[in-house]
Scaffold this motif. Structure first.
Motif, mmCIF file in Angstrom:
data_model
loop_
_atom_site.group_PDB
_atom_site.id
_atom_site.type_symbol
_atom_site.label_atom_id
_atom_site.label_comp_id
_atom_site.label_asym_id
_atom_site.label_seq_id
_atom_site.Cartn_x
_atom_site.Cartn_y
_atom_site.Cartn_z
ATOM 1 N N LEU A 24 0.833 -1.212 0.000
ATOM 2 C CA LEU A 24 0.000 0.000 0.000
ATOM 3 C C LEU A 24 0.864 1.256 0.000
ATOM 4 C CD1 LEU A 24 -2.732 -1.168 2.538
ATOM 5 C CD2 LEU A 24 -3.161 -0.501 0.161
ATOM 6 N N VAL A 29 -2.727 -1.280 -4.992
ATOM 7 C CA VAL A 29 -4.179 -1.438 -4.836
ATOM 8 C C VAL A 29 -4.433 -2.865 -4.394
ATOM 9 C CG1 VAL A 29 -6.387 -1.545 -6.066
ATOM 10 C CG2 VAL A 29 -4.798 0.323 -6.526
ATOM 11 N N CYS A 42 -6.813 1.557 -1.357
ATOM 12 C CA CYS A 42 -5.497 2.152 -1.577
ATOM 13 C C CYS A 42 -5.361 3.302 -0.579
ATOM 14 C CB CYS A 42 -5.330 2.642 -3.016
ATOM 15 S SG CYS A 42 -6.370 4.050 -3.470
ATOM 16 N N GLY A 49 -3.902 5.116 -7.679
ATOM 17 C CA GLY A 49 -4.612 3.967 -7.131
ATOM 18 C C GLY A 49 -6.119 4.145 -7.216
#
Length: 206
Positions: A24, A29, A42, A49
């Protein structure tokens, strides 16, 4: 292809969640379990993202995302919460609710409802989520994992891997989760308004 992390729903393994946190933080994602089916997530400041999530779900730019927070103190950083609202939230979190609240300046403009300046927030009742959020130290920007032409959220992580694994960086495999949509409550007016009846009890808001 996405990495798959098999996480125990009652005793989440910190060493595995640490790897998810790294993904992350690197702009990834993920698909992950919640108390209401699987979601996509995200980081809040990951514009690319968010665009990828919109692409996976074929959403337009006006879709209302939900910020998933670990507790009320974190939630209140991203929304204006008066004393009455705070008491209501305290009595009903964590749980299967999304609360619509007035956004604070911490929320990027592109993520809030353009006209009303609102944001959906939730504190999940799921041990994997809470452990992940604690390690992350910030909220997750999320959208329920409902794929195009489907009516319900994905509940089977193996099916998620088959259908969209190539579009994700990680799948947090927390087992099969039945369809239990959240109840959506608008708290921006002088009285609570039930926007969607889901699996969260609405009696406290009526």
């Amino acid at each position: 292809m996405s990495q798959i992390f098999y996480i125990h729903p009652d005793n989440p393994q910190t060493r595995l969640l640490d790897q998810v946190v790294k993904i992350l933080n690197d702009g990834g994602v993920i698909a992950f379990p919640t108390d209401s089916g699987y979601s996509l997530g995200c980081l809040l400041d990951n514009k690319h993202g968010v665009d990828r999530i919109c692409q996976i779900r074929q959403l337009d730019k006006h879709h209302n995302f939900t910020l998933m927070c670990r507790d009320l103190s974190e939630l209140s950083c991203y929304a204006f919460v008066d004393n009455t609202t705070f008491r209501l939230l305290k009595n009903n979190t964590p749980g299967k609710y999304v609360f619509i609240l007035q956004s604070s300046k911490e929320v990027p403009r592109r993520l809030m409802n353009e006209k009303r300046k609102t944001i959906g927030l939730r504190v999940p009742d799921n041990k994997i989520d809470l452990a992940l959020l604690e390690l992350l130290g910030q909220p997750l920007m999320t959208a329920t994992l409902i794929l195009p032409n489907d009516d319900q959220a994905q509940s089977d992580p193996d099916e998620i891997e088959d259908r969209i694994g190539h579009q994700l960086d990680a799948i947090v495999h927390g087992g099969y989760i039945g369809e239990q949509p959240t109840t959506v409550i608008d708290l921006t007016n002088s009285y609570p308004e039930i926007i969607r009846q889901g699996s969260g009890d609405t009696k406290p808001f009526e």
